[in-house]
Design a protein around this motif. Structure first.
Motif, PDB file in Angstrom:
ATOM      1  N   MET A  66      -7.091  85.658 -14.381  1.00 23.56           N
ATOM      2  CA  MET A  66      -8.243  86.390 -14.901  1.00 23.56           C
ATOM      3  C   MET A  66      -9.165  86.809 -13.770  1.00 23.56           C
ATOM      4  O   MET A  66      -9.463  86.012 -12.877  1.00 23.56           O
ATOM      5  N   PHE A  67      -9.598  88.068 -13.836  1.00 23.83           N
ATOM      6  CA  PHE A  67     -10.505  88.618 -12.840  1.00 23.83           C
ATOM      7  C   PHE A  67     -11.929  88.252 -13.248  1.00 23.83           C
ATOM      8  O   PHE A  67     -12.499  88.834 -14.150  1.00 23.83           O
ATOM      9  N   ALA A  68     -12.495  87.270 -12.545  1.00 24.99           N
ATOM     10  CA  ALA A  68     -13.816  86.758 -12.906  1.00 24.99           C
ATOM     11  C   ALA A  68     -14.947  87.383 -12.100  1.00 24.99           C
ATOM     12  O   ALA A  68     -16.041  87.622 -12.625  1.00 24.99           O
ATOM     13  N   PHE A  69     -14.694  87.635 -10.808  1.00 25.41           N
ATOM     14  CA  PHE A  69     -15.758  88.147  -9.931  1.00 25.41           C
ATOM     15  C   PHE A  69     -15.113  88.792  -8.714  1.00 25.41           C
ATOM     16  O   PHE A  69     -14.384  88.126  -7.970  1.00 25.41           O
ATOM     17  N   SER A  70     -15.353  90.090  -8.536  1.00 21.49           N
ATOM     18  CA  SER A  70     -14.764  90.804  -7.405  1.00 21.49           C
ATOM     19  C   SER A  70     -15.705  90.776  -6.205  1.00 21.49           C
ATOM     20  O   SER A  70     -16.896  90.481  -6.336  1.00 21.49           O
ATOM     21  N   THR A  71     -15.163  91.103  -5.042  1.00 19.21           N
ATOM     22  CA  THR A  71     -16.009  91.173  -3.843  1.00 19.21           C
ATOM     23  C   THR A  71     -17.050  92.277  -3.987  1.00 19.21           C
ATOM     24  O   THR A  71     -18.106  92.222  -3.337  1.00 19.21           O
ATOM     25  N   GLU A  72     -16.790  93.275  -4.840  1.00 15.83           N
ATOM     26  CA  GLU A  72     -17.759  94.349  -5.075  1.00 15.83           C
ATOM     27  C   GLU A  72     -18.920  93.888  -5.970  1.00 15.83           C
ATOM     28  O   GLU A  72     -19.988  94.504  -5.977  1.00 15.83           O
ATOM     29  N   ASN A  73     -18.710  92.808  -6.733  1.00 19.46           N
ATOM     30  CA  ASN A  73     -19.746  92.345  -7.660  1.00 19.46           C
ATOM     31  C   ASN A  73     -20.975  91.757  -6.975  1.00 19.46           C
ATOM     32  O   ASN A  73     -22.014  91.556  -7.619  1.00 19.46           O
ATOM     33  N   VAL A  81     -26.190  87.749 -10.092  1.00 21.80           N
ATOM     34  CA  VAL A  81     -25.240  87.067  -9.207  1.00 21.80           C
ATOM     35  C   VAL A  81     -25.537  85.573  -9.150  1.00 21.80           C
ATOM     36  O   VAL A  81     -24.625  84.736  -9.232  1.00 21.80           O
ATOM     37  N   ASN A  82     -26.805  85.223  -9.038  1.00 22.61           N
ATOM     38  CA  ASN A  82     -27.184  83.801  -8.998  1.00 22.61           C
ATOM     39  C   ASN A  82     -26.776  83.087 -10.280  1.00 22.61           C
ATOM     40  O   ASN A  82     -26.291  81.943 -10.255  1.00 22.61           O
ATOM     41  N   LEU A 142     -11.830  84.806  -8.152  1.00 28.29           N
ATOM     42  CA  LEU A 142     -13.275  84.711  -7.913  1.00 28.29           C
ATOM     43  C   LEU A 142     -13.569  85.071  -6.469  1.00 28.29           C
ATOM     44  O   LEU A 142     -13.011  84.473  -5.553  1.00 28.29           O
ATOM     45  N   ASN A 143     -14.448  86.057  -6.268  1.00 28.82           N
ATOM     46  CA  ASN A 143     -14.689  86.634  -4.941  1.00 28.82           C
ATOM     47  C   ASN A 143     -13.368  87.190  -4.417  1.00 28.82           C
ATOM     48  O   ASN A 143     -12.943  86.917  -3.303  1.00 28.82           O
ATOM     49  N   TYR A 144     -12.748  88.000  -5.277  1.00 27.95           N
ATOM     50  CA  TYR A 144     -11.393  88.493  -5.038  1.00 27.95           C
ATOM     51  C   TYR A 144     -11.372  89.996  -4.807  1.00 27.95           C
ATOM     52  O   TYR A 144     -12.141  90.754  -5.411  1.00 27.95           O
ATOM     53  N   ARG A 199      -8.703 101.726 -15.290  1.00 27.99           N
ATOM     54  CA  ARG A 199      -8.553 101.443 -13.861  1.00 27.99           C
ATOM     55  C   ARG A 199      -8.099  99.999 -13.662  1.00 27.99           C
ATOM     56  O   ARG A 199      -8.409  99.132 -14.472  1.00 27.99           O
ATOM     57  N   ILE A 200      -7.403  99.742 -12.533  1.00 24.05           N
ATOM     58  CA  ILE A 200      -7.025  98.359 -12.223  1.00 24.05           C
ATOM     59  C   ILE A 200      -8.032  97.716 -11.276  1.00 24.05           C
ATOM     60  O   ILE A 200      -7.948  96.520 -11.001  1.00 24.05           O
ATOM     61  N   SER A 201      -8.974  98.491 -10.762  1.00 24.49           N
ATOM     62  CA  SER A 201     -10.140  97.974 -10.039  1.00 24.49           C
ATOM     63  C   SER A 201      -9.802  96.971  -8.932  1.00 24.49           C
ATOM     64  O   SER A 201     -10.408  95.904  -8.842  1.00 24.49           O
TER      65      SER A 201
END
Length: 248
Positions: A66-73, A81-82, A142-144, A199-201
């Motif tokens: 599961m995509f929880a948080f991208s480096t772009e987030n 974010v906090n 996470l941070n992916y 999109r696959i983002s």
């Protein structure tokens, strides 16, 4: 209006997909649509992630990412974010014992750099304590970043070439895959995305090369098992068409 069947397609029980990827999109929009803060959607989304993982395990899926948080987030508001970073700490801490009981191996894929020491501690502890679980592997992206993952794999291979532990002629798909964050895991069979986006983002770029993309109009907090079964049915229908095409 689409009516989703709640009955599990028979194909799932006899031959479930091995690896399911999910882009969990729409948490913030879910909150805003209800006059709530975006963070309310993230809170509900965490609960959905757990239940969908249980559902995958129950039908025999062996890997779910599961995509929880991208480096772009990181570009989102500081407050959001906090909140997310604290939510992830709570997610790993609170879910750890239940994951152990249910035989779920929790695995982080992504960069640890930039995460708080508290979060890194919870991630590492959860990975260690669930390491021997074998019912299902739950990858938390996470941070992916998919591109960052591929660059890291290329650097790893380049290092082995420089050290003389690998010959350039040894490099093939299998060798490259073994240098990715998902080493020793099969490629995706199906990639599900909520939030009505196609999109696959930058998510699992290498691993999703042959996956069926299933885009759903619902937002992630509203995603339920019936939507999962419907997505799986689409996967089997598509698989049957491809097999028929090859035989023709």
């Amino acid at each position: 209006m689409v009516i989703f069947e709640t009955k599990i397609p028979k194909e799932i029980l006899s031959n479930p997909p091995k690896h399911v990827g999910i882009i969990c999109d729409g948490n913030g929009r879910w909150g805003k649509k209800r006059g709530l803060p975006r963070t309310a959607g993230h809170e509900i989304g965490m609960r959905v992630a757990k239940d969908i993982t249980y559902a995958c395990a129950e039908v025999g899926v062996k890997f779910v990412t599961m995509f929880a948080f991208s480096t772009e987030n990181w570009k989102r508001s500081k407050d959001e974010v906090n909140f997310l970073m604290k939510l992830f700490v709570r997610f790993f801490r609170e879910w750890r014992q239940e994951a152990i009981k249910k035989g779920i191996r929790v695995n982080h894929i992504g960069l640890l750099d930039g995460l708080s020491e508290e979060l890194k501690k919870e991630i590492k502890l959860t990975q260690v304590e669930t390491l021997n679980n074998s019912n299902i592997v739950f990858n938390v992206a996470l941070n992916y970043s998919g591109r960052t993952e591929i660059i890291a794999a290329a650097r790893d291979i380049a290092k082995q070439l420089k050290e003389g532990t690998m010959d350039i002629n040894d490099i093939d798909n299998q060798v490259f895959s073994s240098s990715l964050f998902t080493a020793n895991q099969p490629d995706l069979d199906i990639l599900i995305r909520t939030g009505n986006e196609n999109r696959i983002s930058n998510f699992l770029l290498w691993q999703s090369s042959n996956a069926l993309l299933c885009s759903l109009p619902i937002l992630w907090p509203d995603f339920r098992r019936k939507h999962l079964w419907k997505s799986f049915q689409g996967y089997y229908d598509n698989k049957s068409k491809r097999e028929f095409s090859r035989e023709s």
